[in-house]
Design a protein around this motif. Sequence first.
Motif, PDB file in Angstrom:
ATOM      1  N   LEU A 258       0.834  -1.213   0.000  1.00 57.16           N
ATOM      2  CA  LEU A 258       0.000   0.000   0.000  1.00 57.16           C
ATOM      3  C   LEU A 258       0.867   1.260   0.000  1.00 57.16           C
ATOM      4  CD1 LEU A 258      -2.809  -0.974   2.554  1.00 57.16           C
ATOM      5  CD2 LEU A 258      -3.092  -0.648   0.101  1.00 57.16           C
TER       6      LEU A 258
ATOM      7  N   THR B 205       1.180   4.238  -3.043  1.00 58.32           N
ATOM      8  CA  THR B 205       0.623   5.560  -2.740  1.00 58.32           C
ATOM      9  C   THR B 205       1.219   6.635  -3.638  1.00 58.32           C
ATOM     10  OG1 THR B 205       0.218   4.898  -0.460  1.00 58.32           O
ATOM     11  CG2 THR B 205       0.297   7.256  -0.890  1.00 58.32           C
TER      12      THR B 205
ATOM     13  N   THR C 170      -7.261   1.300  -7.413  1.00 55.20           N
ATOM     14  CA  THR C 170      -6.553   0.022  -7.297  1.00 55.20           C
ATOM     15  C   THR C 170      -6.964  -0.714  -6.036  1.00 55.20           C
ATOM     16  OG1 THR C 170      -4.668   1.032  -8.449  1.00 55.20           O
ATOM     17  CG2 THR C 170      -4.258  -1.038  -7.303  1.00 55.20           C
TER      18      THR C 170
ATOM     19  N   HIS D 127      -6.649   3.936  -3.374  1.00 50.51           N
ATOM     20  CA  HIS D 127      -6.655   2.528  -2.956  1.00 50.51           C
ATOM     21  C   HIS D 127      -8.070   2.151  -2.546  1.00 50.51           C
ATOM     22  CE1 HIS D 127      -2.498   3.037  -3.248  1.00 50.51           C
ATOM     23  NE2 HIS D 127      -2.139   3.087  -1.981  1.00 50.51           N
TER      24      HIS D 127
END
Length: 460
Positions: free
Chosen positions: A116, A120, A127, A448
């Motif tokens: 993650l 970023t 995603t 995300h």
Amino acid sequence: MELGSMVSAVRSKRVLLGDEVRPAVIVIKDGKIHQILSDSDFSGDVAGEVLDVGDMVVMPGIVDCHVHVNEPGRTSWEGFWTATRAAAAGGVTTIVDMPLNSIPPTTTLGNFHAKLQEATGKCFVDTAFWGGVIPGNKLELRPMIQAGVAGFKCFLIHSGVEEFPHVNDCDLHRAMKQLQGTGSVLLFHAERDVQQTTEENGDPCQYSTFLQSRPDDMEIEAIRTVTELCLQYQVRCHIVHLSSAKPLTLIQEARQAGAPLTVETTHHYLSLCAENIPAGATQFKCCPPIRGSVNQEQLWSALKAGQIDMVVSDHSPCTPDLKKLDNGDFTEAWGGISSLQFGLSLFWSSASKRGFKLSDVVRLLSRKTAQLSSLDNQKGSLAPGYDADLVVWDPEREFEIKEASIYHKNKLTPYLGVTLQGVVCLTIVRGRLVYREGSFCPEPLGKHLLIPIQPNCEAQ
């Protein structure tokens, strides 16, 4: 309209609403579809600019739930910046990243957090992320579900990379027990080693030698295991990249017996066939392999009959040296095909000739893929309350795939020089214009997508 700016409304003579294509205006508010109006009902009273796209088709953005981004760790193969730009150029508004080929793989909570962090500020489209099941990580599965992975993938045969070992039957039973009651899903690379009847001593530069080394029986045996597990545990199971039509009977029987089982195939199995692969052309190598033209037509029939639920890219790139083009050895070359940017056009070029409609494209490339990834409450449909993720494209126009217009990090693909039907003109992610005719918004605007925990996940 500037790239990156918020779109207030999109007007077209061809908006796909349900199974119907008709003139409409999609009004967008706070990145969501606010309402969908007929032209005559639209007063023009919106805060910003109305994007009039004439008679280009407006559809939900593609949700590609099978993408190997390979970052961190193998970023020379691909990365979030390049992969998500390629996605945007292909009308893909959401990708789901596979847990392997990155180092570390997404097999622990700590590794998921590392992934993650790495992603970023690098994603041009939204995603989500799959986790992985490997031997010994069963106690990581529930923490990863709670952290927001979309589900898990495992291999029933060597994965090709050492850090993502394949599972045995004991590992599978342990994983299934962890996943019971969570609402999560387990994805299977469904090939298993079987006793070979023929001697493997053919010319390694001939595609037929490689094809004989991965017979249909490998998929049949693996899928037999998957159907038994799925019925026993009633955990959602999904077969990735089905290449052989032969196991479809097993899949149908398991579903009729109550197995919560889905299956995908890929653009390469539908677009390419073994008979046309030249000697030494290792850019065509993938696992399971591209099979013959008779099998390909059976896959198309199964898609039409609803026996195959969805179509994905399985975008699996690598650096050119790993494809062994210098010696053309199919047995040594890395198996994987790059196609993330061209999925919509690849599918439409073949599907339109077989009587598929635009509504089938949305079902197979957007809605069902969103459903698999538990994103179907926000992605994959044109309806009020859904994210304003739109692809605007011309299904009649043709284009040739040239290296200069490929946005993947590595340009090697079996589709170089191929002419396809269907040109993506604009891509809109949550109401923002991220791609237009070869240009991208100046900064990545993707976010995300962490999947909310199913209510009974923590209780068990």
